[in-house]
Enzyme design. Structure first.
Site, mmCIF file in Angstrom:
data_model
loop_
_atom_site.group_PDB
_atom_site.id
_atom_site.type_symbol
_atom_site.label_atom_id
_atom_site.label_comp_id
_atom_site.label_asym_id
_atom_site.label_seq_id
_atom_site.Cartn_x
_atom_site.Cartn_y
_atom_site.Cartn_z
ATOM 1 N N SER A 15 -3.558 36.976 -42.090
ATOM 2 C CA SER A 15 -2.963 38.304 -42.298
ATOM 3 C C SER A 15 -1.832 38.584 -41.308
ATOM 4 O O SER A 15 -1.955 38.358 -40.106
ATOM 5 C CB SER A 15 -4.029 39.389 -42.150
ATOM 6 O OG SER A 15 -3.398 40.664 -42.235
ATOM 7 N N LYS A 16 -0.735 39.109 -41.847
ATOM 8 C CA LYS A 16 0.413 39.480 -41.014
ATOM 9 C C LYS A 16 0.375 40.964 -40.658
ATOM 10 O O LYS A 16 1.275 41.474 -39.988
ATOM 11 C CB LYS A 16 1.720 39.174 -41.759
ATOM 12 C CG LYS A 16 1.920 37.698 -42.061
ATOM 13 C CD LYS A 16 3.272 37.477 -42.715
ATOM 14 C CE LYS A 16 3.442 36.057 -43.219
ATOM 15 N NZ LYS A 16 3.280 35.025 -42.209
ATOM 16 N N SER A 17 -0.659 41.681 -41.101
ATOM 17 C CA SER A 17 -0.680 43.133 -40.907
ATOM 18 C C SER A 17 -0.639 43.556 -39.434
ATOM 19 O O SER A 17 0.076 44.512 -39.103
ATOM 20 C CB SER A 17 -1.894 43.740 -41.610
ATOM 21 O OG SER A 17 -1.721 43.610 -43.005
ATOM 22 N N LYS A 66 -10.989 44.808 -51.960
ATOM 23 C CA LYS A 66 -10.251 46.013 -52.382
ATOM 24 C C LYS A 66 -11.056 46.874 -53.368
ATOM 25 O O LYS A 66 -10.989 48.097 -53.325
ATOM 26 C CB LYS A 66 -8.896 45.641 -52.984
ATOM 27 C CG LYS A 66 -7.911 45.099 -51.955
ATOM 28 C CD LYS A 66 -6.555 44.841 -52.592
ATOM 29 C CE LYS A 66 -5.632 44.123 -51.615
ATOM 30 N NZ LYS A 66 -4.302 43.863 -52.188
ATOM 31 N N ALA A 128 -3.271 39.148 -64.911
ATOM 32 C CA ALA A 128 -3.965 40.402 -65.236
ATOM 33 C C ALA A 128 -5.142 40.608 -64.294
ATOM 34 O O ALA A 128 -6.156 41.181 -64.662
ATOM 35 C CB ALA A 128 -4.436 40.383 -66.698
ATOM 36 N N ALA A 131 -3.939 42.316 -58.573
ATOM 37 C CA ALA A 131 -2.568 42.688 -58.221
ATOM 38 C C ALA A 131 -1.869 43.330 -59.415
ATOM 39 O O ALA A 131 -1.186 44.352 -59.278
ATOM 40 C CB ALA A 131 -1.804 41.469 -57.732
ATOM 41 N N THR A 153 -5.770 34.260 -69.750
ATOM 42 C CA THR A 153 -6.917 34.771 -70.507
ATOM 43 C C THR A 153 -6.465 36.064 -71.186
ATOM 44 O O THR A 153 -6.365 37.123 -70.550
ATOM 45 C CB THR A 153 -8.103 35.053 -69.558
ATOM 46 O OG1 THR A 153 -8.311 33.896 -68.739
ATOM 47 C CG2 THR A 153 -9.366 35.381 -70.314
ATOM 48 N N LYS A 156 -8.093 39.680 -70.931
ATOM 49 C CA LYS A 156 -7.925 40.472 -69.708
ATOM 50 C C LYS A 156 -6.611 41.247 -69.737
ATOM 51 O O LYS A 156 -6.537 42.393 -69.277
ATOM 52 C CB LYS A 156 -7.987 39.567 -68.472
ATOM 53 C CG LYS A 156 -9.422 39.322 -68.029
ATOM 54 C CD LYS A 156 -9.569 38.203 -67.046
ATOM 55 C CE LYS A 156 -9.109 38.520 -65.651
ATOM 56 N NZ LYS A 156 -9.363 37.389 -64.716
ATOM 57 N N TYR A 216 3.678 35.265 -50.823
ATOM 58 C CA TYR A 216 4.737 35.207 -49.811
ATOM 59 C C TYR A 216 4.431 34.121 -48.796
ATOM 60 O O TYR A 216 3.298 33.626 -48.711
ATOM 61 C CB TYR A 216 4.900 36.567 -49.111
ATOM 62 C CG TYR A 216 3.613 37.129 -48.573
ATOM 63 C CD1 TYR A 216 2.880 38.030 -49.321
ATOM 64 C CD2 TYR A 216 3.116 36.724 -47.337
ATOM 65 C CE1 TYR A 216 1.678 38.529 -48.845
ATOM 66 C CE2 TYR A 216 1.928 37.227 -46.853
ATOM 67 C CZ TYR A 216 1.205 38.125 -47.608
ATOM 68 O OH TYR A 216 0.019 38.614 -47.138
HETATM 69 P P1 NDP Z 1 -6.872 37.778 -58.884
HETATM 70 O O1 NDP Z 1 -7.771 36.655 -58.532
HETATM 71 O O2 NDP Z 1 -7.398 39.148 -59.042
HETATM 72 O O3 NDP Z 1 -6.115 37.429 -60.279
HETATM 73 C C1 NDP Z 1 -5.584 36.168 -60.482
HETATM 74 C C2 NDP Z 1 -4.746 36.155 -61.762
HETATM 75 O O4 NDP Z 1 -3.994 34.938 -61.764
HETATM 76 C C3 NDP Z 1 -5.568 36.152 -63.052
HETATM 77 O O5 NDP Z 1 -4.845 36.866 -64.030
HETATM 78 C C4 NDP Z 1 -5.631 34.668 -63.394
HETATM 79 O O6 NDP Z 1 -5.739 34.410 -64.772
HETATM 80 C C5 NDP Z 1 -4.284 34.216 -62.941
HETATM 81 N N1 NDP Z 1 -4.173 32.800 -62.596
HETATM 82 C C6 NDP Z 1 -4.772 32.163 -61.552
HETATM 83 N N2 NDP Z 1 -4.389 30.868 -61.521
HETATM 84 C C7 NDP Z 1 -3.548 30.690 -62.568
HETATM 85 C C8 NDP Z 1 -2.828 29.567 -63.063
HETATM 86 N N3 NDP Z 1 -2.887 28.365 -62.476
HETATM 87 N N4 NDP Z 1 -2.036 29.736 -64.146
HETATM 88 C C9 NDP Z 1 -1.956 30.947 -64.753
HETATM 89 N N5 NDP Z 1 -2.625 32.058 -64.329
HETATM 90 C C10 NDP Z 1 -3.408 31.910 -63.257
HETATM 91 O O7 NDP Z 1 -5.683 37.707 -57.779
HETATM 92 P P2 NDP Z 1 -4.823 38.929 -57.261
HETATM 93 O O8 NDP Z 1 -4.373 39.692 -58.444
HETATM 94 O O9 NDP Z 1 -5.538 39.640 -56.181
HETATM 95 O O10 NDP Z 1 -3.573 38.202 -56.532
HETATM 96 C C11 NDP Z 1 -2.498 37.653 -57.282
HETATM 97 C C12 NDP Z 1 -1.347 37.280 -56.352
HETATM 98 O O11 NDP Z 1 -0.759 38.458 -55.806
HETATM 99 C C13 NDP Z 1 -1.721 36.397 -55.160
HETATM 100 O O12 NDP Z 1 -0.700 35.420 -55.007
HETATM 101 C C14 NDP Z 1 -1.683 37.365 -53.987
HETATM 102 O O13 NDP Z 1 -1.379 36.697 -52.763
HETATM 103 C C15 NDP Z 1 -0.549 38.277 -54.411
HETATM 104 N N6 NDP Z 1 -0.561 39.603 -53.761
HETATM 105 C C16 NDP Z 1 0.500 39.929 -52.972
HETATM 106 C C17 NDP Z 1 0.563 41.146 -52.341
HETATM 107 C C18 NDP Z 1 1.747 41.482 -51.486
HETATM 108 O O14 NDP Z 1 1.692 42.478 -50.739
HETATM 109 N N7 NDP Z 1 2.838 40.754 -51.563
HETATM 110 C C19 NDP Z 1 -0.510 42.141 -52.497
HETATM 111 C C20 NDP Z 1 -1.579 41.722 -53.394
HETATM 112 C C21 NDP Z 1 -1.592 40.491 -53.988
HETATM 113 P P3 NDP Z 1 -7.167 34.443 -65.557
HETATM 114 O O15 NDP Z 1 -7.424 35.896 -65.822
HETATM 115 O O16 NDP Z 1 -6.889 33.673 -66.785
HETATM 116 O O17 NDP Z 1 -8.175 33.816 -64.633
#
Ligand code: NDP
Length: 278
Positions: A15-17, A66, A128, A131, A153, A156, A216
């Site tokens: 974490s960079k917070s 979260k 979906a 985030a 998927t 979702k 990031y």
């Molecule tokens: P979740 O685990 O809640 O969701 C993951 C999503 O990614 C699902 O929709 C999943 O699909 C999909 N997914 C995972 N792997 C693949 C793949 N190889 N190909 C296609 N789809 C894929 O993760 P979060 O939503 O919490 O996080 C998502 C991203 O957002 C992360 O990289 C996180 O670091 C970033 N983030 C950045 C923030 C920032 O401040 N910059 C803040 C919050 C998040 P399926 O439903 O099919 O499993």
């Protein structure tokens, strides 16, 4: 007594917070104590309550807590309720207040830092998960022409679109079925964390497209490399979003909005190919 804040997560070493919030405090000539708290998977509630008992004023919350943070809050903002997740907590007497600044941070970064207005634009969200859910309300509030949610998927994505359809034009599609360029393509999947590109039709990227990876610190991710190869006009990673959501939390806790440009610059990783991609 020094004001105490913390970020709760598991893992948390990355974490960079603390760096961000200490830089904000220094910019105001203030000193705060901001720590990383590694929380056992079944220990979130106990960790937050113990931190409050030790004099904590507020906290950030990151994966995987979260959603639990939203349940724990006695008072939840409408935004956090819609997101089903809180990424910031504030202690007010006996009450725990929950907020979600992720989506506002993203919109702030796109519109103010990158200078791309979302008004009447076509926006594609890949993914979906948490985030995507967290950014939909602030994105729709910026009045785009449409937000299309495309996820590996499909069910979702459909469920997410149903939850937000009252707030603006949200549609769903299969990632490979999209054949027109979008103004903004957001990689809200976690694919970049494992050095993969989410499946999507390359035609979603055009010369005017802003391709934005929420991940990031990973340089030119496979998603950004794909966008670049298709001629996307702008590329960005999620460091600006991270710093902007932090600034909003800082203001919520301490009543002062920090400037962000210097902190984003300090943390920015150049978008160049990593050793694995060259
Ligand atoms: P979740 O685990 O809640 O969701 C993951 C999503 O990614 C699902 O929709 C999943 O699909 C999909 N997914 C995972 N792997 C693949 C793949 N190889 N190909 C296609 N789809 C894929 O993760 P979060 O939503 O919490 O996080 C998502 C991203 O957002 C992360 O990289 C996180 O670091 C970033 N983030 C950045 C923030 C920032 O401040 N910059 C803040 C919050 C998040 P399926 O439903 O099919 O499993």
């Amino acid at each position: 007594m020094i004001d105490r804040y913390a970020v709760f997560g598991n893992p948390i070493a990355q974490s960079k917070s603390p760096q961000i919030h200490e830089a904000f405090a220094a910019s105001f000539g203030e000193t705060i104590l901001y720590t990383r708290e590694l929380v056992p998977i079944d220990g979130f509630r106990a960790a937050v309550l113990a931190f409050r008992a030790r004099g904590g004023r507020g906290a950030n919350v990151t994966a995987p807590f979260k959603m639990e943070a939203a349940s724990l809050a006695d008072r939840l903002s409408n935004r956090a309720r819609l997101a089903g997740a809180a990424n910031a907590l504030r202690f007010e007497g006996d009450a725990i207040c929950g907020e979600n600044f992720d989506g506002l941070g993203l919109v702030q970064d796109i519109e103010c830092n990158l200078g791309v207005s979302l008004l009447s634009k076509r926006v594609l969200i890949l993914g979906a998960g948490g985030a995507a859910r967290g950014v939909l309300e602030p994105l729709l509030a910026a009045k785009p022409a449409v937000v299309v949610v495309a996820n590996r998927t499909a069910a979702k994505a459909e469920s997410l679109a149903r939850d937000f359809e009252a707030l603006g034009p949200v549609q769903t599609a299969r990632p490979t079925d999209l054949k027109e360029p979008f103004d903004v393509v957001l990689n809200c999947t976690s694919a970049s964390l494992t050095d993969e590109a989410p499946e999507c039709n390359p035609r979603v990227f055009g010369r005017q497209t802003l391709a934005y990876d929420l991940a990031y610190g990973k340089g030119l991710t496979p998603f950004l490399a794909l966008a670049q190869a298709q001629g996307a006009g702008r590329l960005a990673d999620g460091i600006g979003m991270l710093v902007e959501q932090a600034a909003l939390a800082y203001e919520w806790w301490r009543g002062k909005r920090p400037r962000t440009a210097g902190v984003i610059e300090m943390l920015r990783t150049p978008l160049v190919p990593t050793a694995q991609h060259v």
